[in-house]
Write an enzyme that holds these catalytic residues in place. Structure first.
Site, PDB file in Angstrom:
ATOM      1  N   HIS A  59      73.339  19.305  59.231  1.00 31.14           N
ATOM      2  CA  HIS A  59      73.048  20.633  58.703  1.00 31.14           C
ATOM      3  C   HIS A  59      73.530  21.691  59.685  1.00 31.14           C
ATOM      4  O   HIS A  59      73.689  21.430  60.872  1.00 31.14           O
ATOM      5  CB  HIS A  59      71.537  20.799  58.476  1.00 31.14           C
ATOM      6  CG  HIS A  59      70.967  19.737  57.579  1.00 31.14           C
ATOM      7  ND1 HIS A  59      69.727  19.197  57.786  1.00 31.14           N
ATOM      8  CD2 HIS A  59      71.473  19.118  56.486  1.00 31.14           C
ATOM      9  CE1 HIS A  59      69.489  18.292  56.853  1.00 31.14           C
ATOM     10  NE2 HIS A  59      70.531  18.223  56.062  1.00 31.14           N
ATOM     11  N   TYR A 125      60.113  20.961  66.439  1.00 30.12           N
ATOM     12  CA  TYR A 125      61.125  21.997  66.624  1.00 30.12           C
ATOM     13  C   TYR A 125      60.629  23.356  66.160  1.00 30.12           C
ATOM     14  O   TYR A 125      59.778  23.468  65.290  1.00 30.12           O
ATOM     15  CB  TYR A 125      62.445  21.615  65.954  1.00 30.12           C
ATOM     16  CG  TYR A 125      62.432  21.614  64.443  1.00 30.12           C
ATOM     17  CD1 TYR A 125      62.968  22.681  63.730  1.00 30.12           C
ATOM     18  CD2 TYR A 125      61.919  20.539  63.729  1.00 30.12           C
ATOM     19  CE1 TYR A 125      62.987  22.677  62.344  1.00 30.12           C
ATOM     20  CE2 TYR A 125      61.930  20.523  62.344  1.00 30.12           C
ATOM     21  CZ  TYR A 125      62.471  21.595  61.663  1.00 30.12           C
ATOM     22  OH  TYR A 125      62.485  21.598  60.289  1.00 30.12           O
TER      23      TYR A 125
END
Length: 180
Positions: A59, A125
């Site tokens: 991505h 994250y």
């Protein structure tokens, strides 16, 4: 095993060893401090648990940067700089992360990235902008033009990632936003 730094990372990508404090009770590790020079000010934190053999991605985001760490498990992160005009445009790299040797990784906007989990893992994250499905662009993880040398040729991937477009199509999609 642990953090295996590549010879060169895409410009703006930061790999930072983290200090684990271990005693008979377990381990304490600071994952993020605002005072660290990470170039990332998080607005959202996420946690993802993955099984061994899973590949997530590849991505790329135009609107946000990522700050990630892997407190448990072991994974490799594949990177490819898609930013036209970047000092490292077109550079591909693999970074190994391990809960045994904690580190953080900053991935700037415009760097394509994917995660292959060598064992059951947890990665945490942060992002600099709130999640937006329109900022979830991608290409097929096995496209040879990515030049990412994954440690497997048969990972478990989502249907979406299995059907992802080619790197060439992604670059065409990114062109109106270049340079990122």
């Amino acid at each position: 095993m642990g953090v295996a730094p590549p010879a060169l990372l895409p410009s703006g990508t930061l790999l930072r060893p983290l200090e684990a404090h271990q005693d008979e009770r377990g381990v304490f590790t600071e994952l993020y401090r605002l005072e660290w020079d990470t170039s990332v000010t998080p607005v959202q934190w996420n946690a993802v648990r993955s099984e061994a053999g899973v590949l997530r991605g590849v991505h790329v985001h135009l609107s946000h940067a990522d700050y990630l760490t892997l407190p448990l498990g072991r994974a490799v992160v594949g990177l490819r700089d898609l930013r036209r005009g970047s000092a490292t445009e077109g550079l591909s790299a693999l970074v190994e992360l391990s809960g045994d040797r904690p580190a953080s990784l900053v991935i700037p906007r415009g760097i394509a990235h994917g995660f292959y989990f060598l064992e059951q893992s947890l990665h945490v994250y942060a992002v600099t902008e709130y999640w937006d499905p329109n900022d979830e662009l991608g290409c097929h993880w096995a496209d040879p033009e990515l030049e990412i040398l994954w440690p497997t040729d048969s990972p478990r991937v989502s249907d979406r990632d299995a059907r992802s477009q080619s790197l060439r199509a992604l670059l065409d999609e990114l062109e109106p936003a270049q340079p990122i």
